[in-house]
Design an enzyme around this catalytic site. Structure first.
Site, PDB file in Angstrom:
ATOM      1  N   ASP A 152      68.499  11.399  17.527  1.00  0.00           N
ATOM      2  CA  ASP A 152      68.822  12.695  18.099  1.00  0.00           C
ATOM      3  C   ASP A 152      67.486  13.371  18.442  1.00  0.00           C
ATOM      4  OD1 ASP A 152      70.326  15.116  18.622  1.00  0.00           O
ATOM      5  OD2 ASP A 152      69.556  15.843  16.692  1.00  0.00           O
ATOM      6  N   ASP A 177      66.735  17.345  19.428  1.00  0.00           N
ATOM      7  CA  ASP A 177      66.444  18.690  18.920  1.00  0.00           C
ATOM      8  C   ASP A 177      66.678  18.724  17.412  1.00  0.00           C
ATOM      9  OD1 ASP A 177      65.702  21.325  18.976  1.00  0.00           O
ATOM     10  OD2 ASP A 177      67.096  21.884  20.573  1.00  0.00           O
TER      11      ASP A 177
HETATM   12 MG   LIG Z   1      69.893  17.846  16.708  1.00  0.00          MG
END
Ligand SMILES: [Mg+2]
Length: 431
Positions: free
Chosen positions: A19, A21
């Site tokens: 992932d 952010d």
């Molecule tokens: Mg995230």
């Protein structure tokens, strides 16, 4: 622990799905140590992909942002929910379909690349209505999309994230836009992005991975999605999740760590399950090595959990136990039973690896499943650890009688042991 690369977490998987952010950056700020950790993981030569639920950006744009922040990333290392949407529709035999799109460049390009024809303006009919993040959406577009769905178009959402974190607060995400059309039409959309399967299926297809590790900062998307796929996951605490969240969530990651550098260490996976009677000796040994009482382990096997390595001769890496004390009563109203969380122990070489946290999280999840209201524990040296997880110190005279007068409280624990309590929100009480 970092000496043997073969023992490292990353080396146990055939692909790593990151992932973005909260894992690599927050907004425009690189997370300290993330670039170095990713470079070190690069040495392993394991395929890695960057997974973004945001459908507005193209893989080139995502890769350019990552490169600008100091990460090594090529466009083909990026899977966005836009690409996953296109590949899902292609797999469903809709590559020659027509689509009305609420979304930006990322989704428009991705759909076009598999042959889907995008209809602009006010078409009377279309095969698909595809909705992603669109920062220039207006009432007219939502009305057109709703009318097309009412006339039979299939409603597809690139992702269901209700909001988009921005420097000044939360902005409406793709999920909020889809919700407008879903509410208008009563139609449930097909969702592609995390935690839904199609996103992960696209990543698996891109790498040929069968045993990937999902690395993320959110329990409700990254970890839940990995769980649903039957894949392992690493939760990093550099983003949306705080340690106490692990005790209230239904998802338990395979690993939890302060950051990505855990991938190059030999942290054992947490795979908690009920203990077996034949493990009693090994559990006693583990408890004694942690300075804990090993009395009565055999009688508590049914309420003991362990995480064990694949090597059955090695004994468990970690254990925890829920001991019910006091009178269970014949009806719920009469019950004065209380639960003590005890015998939380981690093999010496695996301490400070997050395994203890996951032992507590697994035990607490089991307590919630059993509908328990609160947990008490006594600790001599780990009160800071338990406070970090959301337990609160309590005075002995405040404790329920069943706990205060239990053998554990009066005989097994030192008088100096600090009592700590955790209130559980049972799922039935929430509903
Ligand atoms: Mg995230």
């Amino acid at each position: 622990m970092e000496d043997d690369p073969k023992a490292a977490v990353a080396a146990r998987y055939d692909a790593l799905f990151f992932d973005l952010d909260g894992v690599l950056y927050r907004g425009d700020q690189v997370i300290a140590g993330a670039a170095e950790a990713l470079a070190a993981i690069g040495e392993f030569g394991i395929p890695r992909l960057f997974l973004s639920n945001n459908s507005s950006r193209t893989p080139d744009e995502v890769a350019a942002k990552l490169t600008g922040l100091g990460f090594e990333a090529r466009p083909r290392d990026v899977v966005t929910s836009a690409l996953a949407t296109a590949s899902f529709l292609e797999r469903e035999g809709q590559a020659d379909a027509t689509a009305y799109v609420i979304g930006e460049q990322g989704i428009r390009e991705a759909l076009g690349s598999v042959g889907i024809q995008i209809l602009d303006g006010d078409p009377a009919r279309t095969d698909l209505v595809v909705i992603g993040l669109d920062r220039s959406v207006d009432y007219g577009k939502l009305r057109t999309a709703s009318l097309l769905v009412e006339r039979g178009a299939r409603l597809v959402a690139t992702n269901a994230d209700p909001s988009l974190p921005a420097p000044d607060g939360l902005w409406p995400g793709a999920g909020a836009l889809v919700a407008a059309v879903a509410a208008t039409t009563g139609v449930t959309p097909v969702v592609i992005g995390k935690p839904a399967r199609p996103m992960f299926e696209a990543a698996a297809q891109a790498t040929g991975a069968r045993r990937p590790l999902v690395v993320g900062d959110r329990l409700d998307t990254d970890i839940r999605g990995a769980d649903a796929m039957g894949w392992d996951s690493l939760l990093v605490l550099t983003g949306a999740t705080r340690p106490p969240d692990l005790l209230t969530a239904d998802e338990t990651p395979t690993y939890v760590a302060a950051g990505l550098s855990a991938l190059t260490t030999a942290v054992p996976p947490a795979r908690f399950r009920p203990a077996w009677p034949e493990e009693a000796d090994a559990i006693e040994e583990l408890l004694r090595s942690g300075g804990l009482s090993a009395d009565g382990v055999r009688s508590r096997i049914p309420s003991t959990i362990v995480s064990a390595s694949d090597d059955l001769n090695a004994g468990p890496d970690a254990t925890a136990c829920l001991e019910v004390v006091g009178d269970r009563g014949t009806t719920e109203a009469e019950a004065e039973a209380e639960t003590i969380l005890r015998s939380v122990a981690v093999r010496k070489e695996h301490r400070r690896t997050g395994l203890g946290t996951l032992a507590v999280a697994s035990a607490v999840r089991e307590s919630r499943r059993l509908g328990l209201g609160a947990l008490t524990l006594f600790t001599v040296s780990a009160s800071v650890f338990f406070e970090h997880l959301g337990f609160r110190r309590a005075a002995r005279d405040e404790l329920p009688e069943a706990v205060r007068t239990s053998r554990h409280a009066t005989e097994e624990c030192a008088q100096a042991a600090v009592p700590m309590r955790l209130k559980l929100r049972s799922r039935t009480a929430q509903n």
